[in-house]
Design a protein around this motif. Structure first.
Motif, PDB file in Angstrom:
ATOM      1  N   GLY A 201       0.748  -1.365   0.061  1.00 41.29           N
ATOM      2  CA  GLY A 201      -0.119  -0.017   0.148  1.00 41.29           C
ATOM      3  C   GLY A 201       0.775   1.274   0.016  1.00 41.29           C
ATOM      4  O   GLY A 201       0.446   2.146  -0.807  1.00 41.29           O
ATOM      5  N   PHE A 205       0.282   4.046  -3.103  1.00 40.68           N
ATOM      6  CA  PHE A 205      -0.125   5.511  -2.973  1.00 40.68           C
ATOM      7  C   PHE A 205       1.121   6.401  -3.247  1.00 40.68           C
ATOM      8  O   PHE A 205       1.049   7.816  -3.281  1.00 40.68           O
ATOM      9  CB  PHE A 205      -0.364   5.836  -1.641  1.00 40.68           C
ATOM     10  CG  PHE A 205      -1.791   4.999  -1.424  1.00 40.68           C
ATOM     11  CD1 PHE A 205      -2.743   6.138  -1.519  1.00 40.68           C
ATOM     12  CD2 PHE A 205      -1.909   4.098  -0.990  1.00 40.68           C
ATOM     13  CE1 PHE A 205      -4.244   5.514  -1.328  1.00 40.68           C
ATOM     14  CE2 PHE A 205      -3.235   3.246  -0.464  1.00 40.68           C
ATOM     15  CZ  PHE A 205      -4.317   4.354  -0.737  1.00 40.68           C
ATOM     16  N   TYR A 372      -0.110  -4.300  -9.737  1.00 40.09           N
ATOM     17  CA  TYR A 372      -1.144  -3.100  -9.444  1.00 40.09           C
ATOM     18  C   TYR A 372      -0.765  -2.048 -10.335  1.00 40.09           C
ATOM     19  O   TYR A 372      -2.086  -1.448 -10.772  1.00 40.09           O
ATOM     20  CB  TYR A 372      -0.587  -2.574  -7.908  1.00 40.09           C
ATOM     21  CG  TYR A 372      -1.071  -1.179  -7.860  1.00 40.09           C
ATOM     22  CD1 TYR A 372      -1.983  -0.869  -7.212  1.00 40.09           C
ATOM     23  CD2 TYR A 372      -0.091   0.132  -8.100  1.00 40.09           C
ATOM     24  CE1 TYR A 372      -2.580   0.454  -7.098  1.00 40.09           C
ATOM     25  CE2 TYR A 372      -0.597   1.258  -8.012  1.00 40.09           C
ATOM     26  CZ  TYR A 372      -2.032   1.535  -7.664  1.00 40.09           C
ATOM     27  OH  TYR A 372      -2.044   2.812  -7.557  1.00 40.09           O
ATOM     28  N   THR A 387     -10.939   9.555  -6.588  1.00 37.67           N
ATOM     29  CA  THR A 387     -11.816   8.584  -6.032  1.00 37.67           C
ATOM     30  C   THR A 387     -11.707   7.261  -6.487  1.00 37.67           C
ATOM     31  O   THR A 387     -11.477   6.227  -5.659  1.00 37.67           O
ATOM     32  CB  THR A 387     -13.290   9.063  -5.840  1.00 37.67           C
ATOM     33  OG1 THR A 387     -13.326  10.522  -5.429  1.00 37.67           O
ATOM     34  CG2 THR A 387     -14.122   8.501  -4.989  1.00 37.67           C
ATOM     35  N   THR A 390      -8.120   5.615  -5.629  1.00 37.61           N
ATOM     36  CA  THR A 390      -8.166   5.454  -4.079  1.00 37.61           C
ATOM     37  C   THR A 390      -8.808   3.832  -3.840  1.00 37.61           C
ATOM     38  O   THR A 390      -8.458   3.287  -3.230  1.00 37.61           O
ATOM     39  CB  THR A 390      -8.536   6.334  -3.206  1.00 37.61           C
ATOM     40  OG1 THR A 390      -7.951   7.600  -3.588  1.00 37.61           O
ATOM     41  CG2 THR A 390      -8.519   5.958  -1.893  1.00 37.61           C
ATOM     42  N   LEU A 391     -10.144   4.065  -4.307  1.00 34.83           N
ATOM     43  CA  LEU A 391     -10.910   2.717  -4.183  1.00 34.83           C
ATOM     44  C   LEU A 391      -9.966   1.311  -4.716  1.00 34.83           C
ATOM     45  O   LEU A 391     -10.184   0.426  -3.866  1.00 34.83           O
ATOM     46  CB  LEU A 391     -12.335   2.941  -4.935  1.00 34.83           C
ATOM     47  CG  LEU A 391     -13.131   1.746  -4.702  1.00 34.83           C
ATOM     48  CD1 LEU A 391     -13.723   1.661  -3.317  1.00 34.83           C
ATOM     49  CD2 LEU A 391     -14.529   1.951  -5.466  1.00 34.83           C
ATOM     50  N   TYR A 392      -9.727   1.662  -5.900  1.00 31.28           N
ATOM     51  CA  TYR A 392      -9.006   0.551  -6.460  1.00 31.28           C
ATOM     52  C   TYR A 392      -7.750   0.067  -5.636  1.00 31.28           C
ATOM     53  O   TYR A 392      -7.562  -1.035  -5.379  1.00 31.28           O
ATOM     54  CB  TYR A 392      -8.387   0.841  -7.896  1.00 31.28           C
ATOM     55  CG  TYR A 392      -7.731  -0.033  -8.475  1.00 31.28           C
ATOM     56  CD1 TYR A 392      -7.715  -1.261  -8.863  1.00 31.28           C
ATOM     57  CD2 TYR A 392      -5.914   0.499  -8.876  1.00 31.28           C
ATOM     58  CE1 TYR A 392      -6.730  -2.167  -9.089  1.00 31.28           C
ATOM     59  CE2 TYR A 392      -5.245  -0.326  -9.069  1.00 31.28           C
ATOM     60  CZ  TYR A 392      -5.505  -1.672  -9.532  1.00 31.28           C
ATOM     61  OH  TYR A 392      -4.505  -2.616 -10.061  1.00 31.28           O
ATOM     62  N   ARG A 393      -6.837   1.001  -5.114  1.00 28.12           N
ATOM     63  CA  ARG A 393      -5.850   0.758  -3.959  1.00 28.12           C
ATOM     64  C   ARG A 393      -6.202  -0.064  -3.085  1.00 28.12           C
ATOM     65  O   ARG A 393      -5.400  -0.939  -2.478  1.00 28.12           O
ATOM     66  CB  ARG A 393      -5.107   2.222  -3.712  1.00 28.12           C
ATOM     67  CG  ARG A 393      -4.383   2.820  -5.063  1.00 28.12           C
ATOM     68  CD  ARG A 393      -3.975   4.163  -4.669  1.00 28.12           C
ATOM     69  NE  ARG A 393      -3.291   4.715  -5.588  1.00 28.12           N
ATOM     70  CZ  ARG A 393      -2.659   6.002  -5.736  1.00 28.12           C
ATOM     71  NH1 ARG A 393      -3.158   6.931  -5.022  1.00 28.12           N
ATOM     72  NH2 ARG A 393      -2.076   6.429  -6.961  1.00 28.12           N
ATOM     73  N   LEU A 394      -7.349   0.494  -2.407  1.00 27.48           N
ATOM     74  CA  LEU A 394      -7.650  -0.367  -1.177  1.00 27.48           C
ATOM     75  C   LEU A 394      -8.483  -1.657  -1.396  1.00 27.48           C
ATOM     76  O   LEU A 394      -8.097  -2.564  -0.612  1.00 27.48           O
ATOM     77  CB  LEU A 394      -9.071   0.707  -0.515  1.00 27.48           C
ATOM     78  CG  LEU A 394      -8.567   2.012   0.013  1.00 27.48           C
ATOM     79  CD1 LEU A 394      -9.782   2.684   0.483  1.00 27.48           C
ATOM     80  CD2 LEU A 394      -7.572   1.790   1.173  1.00 27.48           C
ATOM     81  N   LEU A 395      -9.028  -1.978  -2.743  1.00 31.03           N
ATOM     82  CA  LEU A 395      -9.437  -3.161  -3.265  1.00 31.03           C
ATOM     83  C   LEU A 395      -8.252  -4.032  -3.444  1.00 31.03           C
ATOM     84  O   LEU A 395      -8.367  -5.369  -2.871  1.00 31.03           O
ATOM     85  CB  LEU A 395     -10.273  -3.101  -4.251  1.00 31.03           C
ATOM     86  CG  LEU A 395     -11.737  -2.581  -4.306  1.00 31.03           C
ATOM     87  CD1 LEU A 395     -12.384  -2.487  -5.618  1.00 31.03           C
ATOM     88  CD2 LEU A 395     -12.554  -3.508  -3.514  1.00 31.03           C
ATOM     89  N   VAL A 397      -5.204  -3.682  -1.600  1.00 39.22           N
ATOM     90  CA  VAL A 397      -4.710  -4.317  -0.475  1.00 39.22           C
ATOM     91  C   VAL A 397      -5.670  -5.321   0.072  1.00 39.22           C
ATOM     92  O   VAL A 397      -5.174  -6.406   0.829  1.00 39.22           O
ATOM     93  CB  VAL A 397      -4.707  -2.877   0.265  1.00 39.22           C
ATOM     94  CG1 VAL A 397      -4.473  -3.275   1.694  1.00 39.22           C
ATOM     95  CG2 VAL A 397      -3.743  -2.071  -0.255  1.00 39.22           C
ATOM     96  N   GLY A 398      -7.025  -5.271   0.116  1.00 40.74           N
ATOM     97  CA  GLY A 398      -7.735  -6.125   0.494  1.00 40.74           C
ATOM     98  C   GLY A 398      -7.640  -7.552  -0.151  1.00 40.74           C
ATOM     99  O   GLY A 398      -7.652  -8.728   0.518  1.00 40.74           O
TER     100      GLY A 398
END
Length: 479
Positions: A201, A205, A372, A387, A390-395, A397-398
């Motif tokens: 992550g 970022f 990634y 937006t 950021t959502l893609y990055r969090l997905l 990581v998940g």
């Protein structure tokens, strides 16, 4: 109970759909397309991967003309970070376990032909790249929009790639790391998965420049370390190498009586795992190729062609020899990363599983970073905006955390399905617009023969349009 039962029914149905899709794609479409078009591109480019092999090493070290974008070598390491991963250690072992030693031959063949395919798709990505601040981005989605004038098709490809690389493949990479560490050190899979996700992550970022800086360090180091151990194993068993080559060739064509019944499986596994490893024709690597700041598109085509060679002919072969120089691959209880760990342990002793676990950490972690980025550049193609990114990055990581603890048999199958769909779509497109890449290659060779450092402008190819970077490049050079 009702919810659990419904969940099981859903998974069974999904399994059937994925299995049917893979059967159709890999039995009737992918293998013929990869070999047939690879041979076509090889002939059409007059065997570019062989006649300009030496040139590949010259262009990979060239510096940028200015501060825009990243260097040819950095783009190479981003693509190699994605290529060199579980496919090299786990994929090769899976191919041998299922398809026998003959699968290695078909991996070699698909790589040698795929070098020409990779040249075409990466050159096209360079020609149709776009500016993104002080960097560049591009790939199949972009040349589908610009060369075919079909943005909707580009969006379909971008969605497939984002799901495949950003989410599914990264779950597979994380799983391979945690399984290898659990096998070697008894490490808690969830804890390790969280650590990997947090480290990834931080890099995500940081943008493409941070990704490039990380991969240009990790990729050479991990490759050299692994190859040194493999070289040691080969030297210590040098007298057996001719027999290993003979085993591979005879098994590939059914001559070997032990593996004679595995010809179909050898071809299937060799091509399947070869594509998973080197990605030639899949449409993923062009996303990295487009980021490079080079004076001529063909330079990055040559660089990425070399990447296919390094990945399969060098690193995958190293794993194959480590395994085939033992009889561990005949033990059916071992497959995947455990097979590679077990084979290396025969050669060098009890520290081998730990070494392989550490090697796969570097290999697979760099793949997570490279994968990634492929998704990021396609998210930006679909819709620009912080937006969504950021959502893609969090997905992602998940998915890294999920993959670290999940049983990913279905995920591997889904990866094969999405990988196959991407490859079919991309291969059709580069066949249709390949003429532009052929002309770029001819322009490059002509300038080299004239003793020049090749420089490309849009006007070099008559009728070429919608190439904003190369039209601007001409204007800027004239200032």
């Amino acid at each position: 109970m009702i919810i659990l039962g419904a969940g099981n029914i859903f998974l069974e149905g999904l399994n059937k759909i994925v299995d049917t899709g893979n059967t159709i794609l890999w039995t009737y479409i992918i293998i013929g397309s990869l070999i047939g078009l690879g041979l076509f591109f090889t002939i059409r480019t007059r065997f570019v991967q062989f006649r300009l092999f030496g040139e590949m090493f010259k262009v990979i070290s060239e510096k940028k003309d200015n501060e825009k974008g990243i260097s040819a070598f950095q783009a190479f390491t981003i693509s190699t970070a994605s290529r060199v991963g579980t496919g090299n250690l786990t994929g090769v072992a899976l191919a041998i376990a299922v398809g026998g030693p003959g699968a290695v031959f078909w991996m070699w063949l698909i790589a040698l032909l795929g070098m020409a395919t990779s040249f075409i798709e990466s050159t096209l990505a360079q020609i149709y790249k776009v500016k993104d601040g002080d960097t560049f981005r591009g790939g199949p989605a972009y040349y589908m929009e610009k060369a075919l004038k079909n943005r909707k098709l580009g969006i379909v490809f971008a969605i497939l790639l984002t799901l495949c690389f950003g989410l599914i493949f990264n779950a597979v990479q994380a799983n391979t790391i945690t399984v290898a560490f659990e096998n070697a050190f008894g490490t808690n899979k969830l804890l390790l998965g969280v650590i990997i996700a947090l480290l990834a992550g931080v890099i995500f970022f940081g943008g493409v420049h941070r990704i490039a800086k990380v991969t240009q360090v990790i990729v050479p180091v991990m490759a050299i370390m692994y190859l040194l151990v493999a070289f040691y194993v080969i030297i210590m068993n040098i007298s057996q190498i001719p027999a290993v080559f003979s085993l591979i060739i005879s098994s590939a064509f059914g001559v070997n009586e032990v593996f004679g019944g595995l010809v179909g499986a050898a071809i299937m596994q060799g091509v399947r795992r070869g594509l998973f490893s080197n990605e030639a024709g899949m449409g993923s690597v062009p996303n990295a190729a487009a980021t490079a700041n080079v004076s001529h598109p063909a330079k990055q085509g040559l660089v990425q062609s070399l990447g296919v060679f390094l990945d399969t002919i060098v690193i995958c072969s190293a794993t194959a020899f480590i395994i085939l120089l033992t009889d561990v691959y005949t033990i059916h209880d071992l497959t995947g990363i455990q097979l590679t760990q077990g084979a290396l342990e025969v050669h060098v002793g009890s520290w081998a599983p730990s070494f392989v676990a550490i090697a796969i950490l570097f290999f697979a972690f760099s793949s997570i970073v490279g994968n990634y980025y492929y998704g990021e550049t396609n998210i930006e193609f679909i819709r620009e905006g912080s937006t969504w990114l950021t959502l893609y990055r969090l997905l992602v990581v998940g998915m890294v955390i999920f993959g670290s603890v999940a049983k990913v048999a279905l995920v591997w199958d889904m990866a094969d399905l999405f990988m196959g769909l991407m490859a079919v779509l991309n291969l059709v497109v580069i066949f249709l617009i390949g003429k532009v890449a052929y002309q770029a290659l001819d322009d490059y060779v002509a300038q080299r023969k004239a003793g020049k450092n090749p420089v490309f402008y849009a006007k070099n190819i008559p009728g070429l349009t919608d190439t904003e970077c190369w039209e601007q490049e001409e204007t800027e050079r004239q200032k």
